[in-house]
Design a protein around this motif. Structure first.
Motif: not given
Lengths: 245, 753
Positions: B704-705, B723, B727-728, B731, B734-736, B741, B746-747, B749
Motif C-alpha cells: 500500500n505505502q 491520499i 485510497k478511494k 477501492e 478492488l471493486e472492479k 488484496r 492486509r496491505d 495488492f
C-alpha cells in the motif's frame, strides 16, 4: 474456557467414535439422497424455500441461525434457500451425517465451531458475502449487510472466533481489550448516517480484519495502512464518540 | 701543492686554507688553477689510500678499508671547519635582533650556501665514493658535503638563534605584522629567510627530497597562530566600529592579501592552512552576524554586499544553507505581501493581469538577485523555486481555493491571446507568454490550468477572437514542452477541427451552389469532436426556425453522406447569427444568439406575441426565454409594457449599423467555473486510477505505502493528489477487480490481469 473446550472436544470424539463404529462404510449416500428427495422441490432437482423451511424445523434451528450460514458453506448452497443435490450429498458425507439425528448434531457442532475457531469463522464470514449478495451486484446493500453482521459478529465474539489479535502477536490481552459489542452498533449507525450505497467485498472482508486488530480505544489504528476509506472514516467517528463520552 | 701521497696533516692544511678562502672571501675570487689543485689534492688523498701500502699514517678501526678511513678523515675535518666557521657567525649574531638580525642572517646565508656549493664540488670524489658507500650501508648522519654544510648551519647557528625566544622567526613575524598594518617591508628579505627554513629541512632517508619539518615547526605554526590572533583581534575591533557591509569588504580584501602573501614569500603548502585559518577567523567566527544581516541587505537591495556575503560564506561549507533558508522565506514573504497588497486594494476578486504581474515582479526581481548576487548557485535557485511554488499556489487572493491561481493565470493567458489585446509587437506577446510559463512551472494543479485553458481556447476559436494562430501555436508548444504531448493533445485537436471545419464549410457551399439556387442564408459550420472540446449540448429543446430549416436539413444530409455513422449534435447555445432588418427605414444588421434569432424570426409573421406563444414557437425554456426577451427589450428591438406581450419596435433606431445583441448571460460565467472544477475532479479520479493500474501492471505486486508514494510521484507533475483520493481509487479498482488484496495480507495488492 479452556476446560469447556476440552469438554467439547471429548464429546465430539465420543460421538465420532460411535458414528464410525456404527457405520463402518461411512455415511450412506442412499440415505442422504433420500433425505434430499424428501425436501426437494417437486419441479426442479433442488431444495427451495418450502423445503428449506421444513429442513430448518426438522433440524430444530431458526432460519436466522449462524449455523445455517456455516451449513450453506459446507453444502455449497448457491444462494439462500437453495440447495443443490451434489452439494447436499458431498457436504453431508463430509460432515458424516446420513440421518436427521446426525444432521442435527452436525449443525450444533458447526454452530460451536463458528463461534470458537477463528479460521473457520473467517471462511464462513467471507463466504457469506458472496452467498447473500444479489447475483451480478458488486456490493451488498446496507439492508442486507447489517442483518448478517448482526448475526455473525456477536456470534464470533461470543467464543473467541473474533478475539482481539494485537499485531505484535501478544495474545495475552484477551477479549476485553478489543472490539466491543456496542461498537458494532456504532458501525451500523455510522453507515446509516453516511448513507453509503453499499458495502464492497473489500470493506466486508477488511471489516473482520479490522475488528480483530483494533484496540478498545481505537488508538492503534494506522490511517496510513491500506484500510478501506469507509473504515478510516469510521475510526474518526468512533474516536470522536469515545472522546466525548 | 702537496704531493699525491701526502699525509693528512699536509693535505688538510692545504685544503683548509682553500676552503676557508672560498667560504669567507669568495668575492676576491679563486683562480682556476687554485681550484683545480684543491680538487686534485682532495682526489689524490682519497685515492692514494686505495694502494695496498702502509702509507696511511693514522690507524683506523680494524676491518675497515683504507678508502673508508681516508674519506672519514677528510669528512671529520670538514665538520670541524664548519663548526668553527659557524661559531664566528653565532658570536656576531648574538647582539642582533629584529630586522638587523634578519639582514645579517640573510647575507651570511647567501655567502655560506654559495661557498658550500663550491666546496661540495671540490669534494665530488668524496661525495661519490666515501659518502655514498657510507649512506648505502645505512650509516646515519653522513651527508654529501653541501648537505653537511646545511646540517651544520642548522645545528650550530640556526638552532642557536631560534633557541633565544625564536628570535629569527619572531623577527619575520614582526615584519609580516608590520606589513599587515600597512607598512612597507623588505619582502625579499623575508622570502630569503623563509626559503632558508625550507632548505634546512633535510629528509634523513632521502636527501634529495625536501622536508618541510623545519619550516613547519619553526615558521608555519607560529605564523598561523599569529595570523589567527591578529585577525581575531582585528575583526572584532573592526566590527565594533563599522557596519557589516564594510566588514565584508575588509574580509574580502584581507583574504586576497593573504593569498598574495603566499605567492610572494611563503611556501605554497602554507596556502591551504593559511586560507583555512583566515576563513575560520574572518568568516566562520562572524557567520552568525552575517546571516543576521542578510535580511537587511535583501530588503535594501544591496547587490554588491549580497554578492560579497555570498562569496565569503560560500568559502565555508556550512555558510550558505542559512542564507538559502532566509532567502526562501524572504521571497515567500515578498510574494505573499505583493498579493496581499493587491487583494487589499481590489478585494477578493483580483484582476488576472494585476495578479500575474504582481507574482511575476516578485519572481523576476529575486531571480535576478540569484543570478547576479549568488551566481545562479543551484541551492539558491532551489530556494527561489520552493518559495515561488508556495506563494504562487497559496496566497491572500487564492484563500483556501487551490484552483484559484491556475484559473487566474489561464484567464490572463486568454486575455493575452485575444484580438482585443493590444500588444504592439509580436515580441511583446511572445515575451508575455514566456512569462506566463515562468509561473506555470510553479503551479501545482496544472490540470486545472489545462481545463481553464481549454475552455478559454474553445471560446476564442468559436467566436473567432484569437489574436493569431502563430501565437496560439507558440503557447501550445510551450505547454507541450513543459508537460508533454498528452497535456496538449486536446488543444491541438481543437485546431485540427477548426481547419477541417473551414474546408467543410467551403465544400458544402460549393455543393449547394451546384444543387440549389435558393441559398439565401449564408451558412458556416464548425464540426467539433465531442471528446476534445469542453462544450455542452443545450439541455433544452429548441425548434429550428423554419427560415433556416432547409439549410439545417441539407447540411445534416450532406454530412451524413460524407461521414456515415457520425452523430451531429447541434450546439445552439454556441451559435451566432446575423439578421438584416427590412422593416426599418435604415437597414440594420443585428448580431444575435440562436435563441434571439429564433425569437426575432417569429416577428416575420407577427407584430406582437405573448410569452406563451413564443414558448410554443421556439421551445426555449421559460427561464432562458425571459432573459432573451429582457435583452431584446433593453436594446429596444422589442417593446413591452407588461412583460407579457412583446411587440416588434418598428421605430428601432441605432447609431451603429451593426448591432451586437449577443451579450453573455450572467449566470453563464459562474457556471463555467463550476463546470471546469467538476471536470477537473472527474478527470483526476481517472488519472489516479489509470496511474495505479499502470504501476500495478508493471510491478504486479505492491504494498500500500509504496504504491501511494509512487502514485504521488508520478502525478505530482500535473497536480498534487490527496491520499484519501488515492485510497478511494484503490477501492474502486478492488471493486472492479483490476487489483486484489494478496490473500492473508492486509496491505499488499496484486495486479489482476
Amino acid at each position: 474456557i479452556q476446560k469447556h473446550k476440552r469438554l467439547d472436544a471429548a464429546i465430539d470424539a465420543y460421538y465420532n467414535d460411535q458414528a464410525t463404529r456404527k457405520q463402518d462404510a461411512g455415511p450412506s449416500t442412499t440415505r442422504i439422497n433420500q433425505l434430499f428427495d424428501s425436501y426437494k422441490d417437486p419441479d426442479v432437482d433442488q431444495i427451495k424455500v418450502d423445503g428449506t423451511i421444513r429442513l430448518c424445523e426438522d433440524l430444530g434451528s431458526d432460519p436466522e441461525d449462524v449455523a445455517l450460514l456455516a451449513l450453506a458453506y459446507e453444502l455449497k448452497s448457491p444462494t439462500p434457500a437453495e440447495w443443490d443435490r451434489k452439494g447436499w450429498v458431498d457436504g453431508w458425507r463430509a460432515l458424516g451425517a446420513d440421518t436427521l439425528e446426525g444432521m442435527r448434531s452436525a449443525v450444533n457442532k458447526l454452530r460451536g465451531r463458528t463461534a470458537s475457531d477463528p479460521v473457520y469463522f473467517s471462511k464462513v464470514y467471507n463466504h457469506t458475502f458472496d452467498y447473500v449478495r444479489t447475483p451480478g451486484a458488486r456490493s451488498l446493500g446496507l439492508d442486507t449487510a447489517i442483518p448478517f453482521w448482526t448475526l455473525l459478529i456477536p456470534h464470533g465474539l461470543s467464543d473467541g472466533a473474533i478475539a482481539h489479535r494485537p499485531t505484535d502477536g501478544d495474545e495475552s490481552m484477551g477479549v476485553e481489550e478489543g472490539w466491543q459489542n456496542e461498537y458494532t452498533d456504532w458501525w451500523f449507525e455510522f453507515l446509516n448516517a453516511r448513507g453509503s450505497k453499499g458495502v464492497s467485498k473489500d470493506t466486508w472482508s477488511m471489516f473482520l480484519e479490522f475488528i480483530r486488530s483494533i484496540d478498545r480505544g481505537f488508538a492503534n489504528y494506522d490511517e496510513e495502512a491500506a484500510w478501506p476509506s469507509t473504515i478510516d472514516d469510521f475510526v474518526a467517528f468512533a474516536r470522536e464518540r469515545l472522546g466525548t463520552s | 701543492m702537496p704531493p699525491a701521497n701526502a699525509d693528512l696533516a699536509t693535505t688538510w692544511a692545504f685544503l683548509e686554507e682553500g676552503v676557508d678562502h672560498i667560504m669567507t672571501k669568495l668575492q676576491t675570487g679563486v683562480s682556476y688553477t687554485k681550484y683545480m689543485s684543491l680538487y686534485t689534492v682532495a682526489y689524490n688523498y682519497c685515492t692514494s689510500s686505495k694502494m695496498p701500502t702502509s702509507a696511511s699514517q693514522d690507524v683506523g678501526a680494524p676491518g675497515r678499508s683504507g678508502a673508508n678511513l681516508m674519506g672519514s678523515d677528510l669528512y671529520t675535518n670538514l665538520i670541524r671547519y664548519f663548526v668553527q666557521h659557524l661559531r664566528t657567525l653565532k658570536d656576531a649574531s648574538d647582539p642582533l635582533q629584529h630586522e638587523p638580525l634578519l639582514r645579517y642572517y640573510a647575507s651570511e646565508w647567501d655567502r655560506y650556501t654559495t661557498g658550500a656549493n663550491y666546496i661540495n664540488r671540490l669534494f665530488t670524489y668524496l661525495n661519490r665514493h666515501w659518502v655514498k658507500r657510507e649512506r648505502d650501508e645505512g650509516r646515519k648522519g653522513i651527508y654529501p658535503v653541501y648537505t653537511l654544510a646545511l646540517v651544520q648551519w642548522r645545528q650550530n647557528f640556526f638552532v642557536h638563534i631560534q633557541s633565544k625566544q625564536q628570535k629569527l622567526a619572531g623577527a619575520i613575524l614582526r615584519l609580516i605584522e608590520q606589513q599587515r598594518n600597512g607598512e612597507t617591508i623588505d619582502q625579499g628579505l623575508v622570502k630569503k629567510v623563509v626559503d632558508s627554513f625550507v632548505s634546512l629541512g633535510i629528509d634523513e632517508a632521502d636527501i634529495n627530497k625536501a622536508s618541510l619539518e623545519i619550516y613547519k615547526a619553526h615558521f608555519e605554526t607560529p605564523f598561523l597562530d599569529a595570523t589567527e590572533k591578529y585577525y581575531k583581534q582585528e575583526s572584532e575591533a573592526f566590527l565594533a566600529e563599522n557596519s557589516v557591509s564594510d566588514y565584508l569588504k575588509k574580509a574580502e580584501e584581507r583574504l586576497r592579501e593573504e593569498e598574495d602573501r603566499v605567492e610572494r614569500y611563503l611556501h605554497t603548502t602554507t596556502r591551504k592552512l593559511l586560507i583555512q585559518k583566515c576563513e575560520h577567523v574572518l568568516i566562520r567566527e562572524h557567520s552568525e552576524l552575517m546571516w543576521d544581516s542578510f535580511q537587511n541587505l535583501l530588503d535594501f537591495d544591496k547587490d554588491e554586499d549580497l554578492q560579497r556575503m555570498y562569496a565569503l560564506l560560500a568559502r565555508i561549507p556550512e555558510g550558505l544553507e542559512p542564507l538559502r533558508k532566509r532567502f526562501e522565506d524572504h521571497v515567500k514573504n515578498a510574494g505573499l505581501a505583493a498579493v496581499a497588497k493587491l487583494a487589499e486594494s481590489e478585494g477578493a476578486d483580483v484582476d488576472s493581469k494585476a495578479y500575474v504581474d504582481a507574482l511575476l515582479e516578485v519572481h523576476t526581481k529575486n531571480s535576478e538577485t540569484v543570478n547576479r548576487s549568488f551566481k545562479g548557485e543551484a541551492g539558491f535557485v532551489a530556494a527561489l523555486d520552493k518559495a515561488c511554488r508556495d506563494f504562487v499556489n497559496r496566497n491572500k487572493a487564492t484563500g483556501t481555493v487551490p484552483t484559484r491561481s491556475p484559473e487566474l493565470l489561464a484567464k490572463h493567458t486568454d486575455a493575452l491571446l485575444r484580438k482585443s489585446n493590444k500588444m504592439a509587437e509580436d515580441n511583446d506577446l511572445e515575451g508575455a507568454l514566456n512569462r506566463v510559463m515562468v509561473l506555470f512551472k510553479y503551479l501545482e494543479d496544472k490540470d486545472v490550468f489545462q481545463q481553464y485553458y481549454t475552455t478559454k481556447l474553445s471560446k476564442r476559436l468559436i467566436h473567432g477572437v484569437s489574436a493569431s494562430d502563430e501565437a496560439e501555436a507558440s503557447m501550445i508548444s510551450k505547454l507541450k514542452e513543459a508537460c508533454g504531448f498528452e497535456y496538449t493533445n486536446k488543444l491541438q485537436r481543437m485546431f485540427t477541427d477548426m481547419s477541417l471545419s473551414k474546408d467543410l464549410t467551403d465544400q458544402f457551399k460549393e455543393r449547394m451552389q451546384q444543387n440549389h439556387d435558393d441559398m439565401d442564408v449564408n451558412f458556416s459550420i464548425m464540426v467539433l469532436g465531442t471528446n476534445f472540446w469542453p462544450l455542452n449540448a443545450p439541455g433544452n429543446d429548441f425548434i429550428v426556425p423554419t427560415d433556416i430549416q432547409p439549410t439545417y436539413d441539407r447540411f445534416q444530409k450532406y454530412y451524413q453522406q460524407k461521414h456515415s455513422g457520425r452523430k451531429l449534435t447541434w450546439l445552439w447555445n454556441y451559435s451566432k447569427n446575423e439578421l438584416r432588418t427590412n422593416y426599418t427605414n435604415q437597414k440594420y444588421i443585428l448580431m444575435t444568439s440562436s435563441y434571439q434569432m429564433a425569437v426575432l424570426l417569429q416577428y416575420n409573421k407577427h407584430d406582437t406575441l405573448s410569452v406563451e406563444e413564443l414558448l410554443q414557437a421556439t421551445a426555449i425554456p421559460k427561464e432562458l426565454l425571459v432573459q432573451v426577451l429582457g435583452l431584446l427589450t433593453k436594446a429596444k428591438v422589442l417593446v413591452s409594457d407588461d412583460d407579457e406581450q412583446f411587440d416588434l419596435n418598428p421605430n428601432f433606431k441605432s447609431k451603429k449599423i451593426r448591432i451586437n445583441l449577443n451579450q453573455p448571460i450572467k449566470a453563464e460565467a459562474k457556471a463555467e467555473s463550476n463546470d471546469v472544477l467538476k471536470t477537473v475532479d472527474e478527470d483526476r479520479k481517472y488519472v489516479i486510477q489509470a496511474t495505479i493500474v499502470r504501476i500495478m501492471k508493471a510491478r504486479k505486486t505492491m504494498k500500500n505505502q509504496p504504491l501511494i508514494q509512487e502514485v504521488i510521484q508520478q502525478i505530482s507533475q500535473r497536480f498534487a493528489p490527496k491520499i484519501p483520493d488515492i485510497k478511494k481509487a484503490i477501492e474502486t479498482l478492488l471493486e472492479k477487480e483490476y487489483i486484489e488484496r494478496v490473500e492473508g495480507t492486509r496491505d499488499t495488492f496484486n495486479y489482476v490481469a
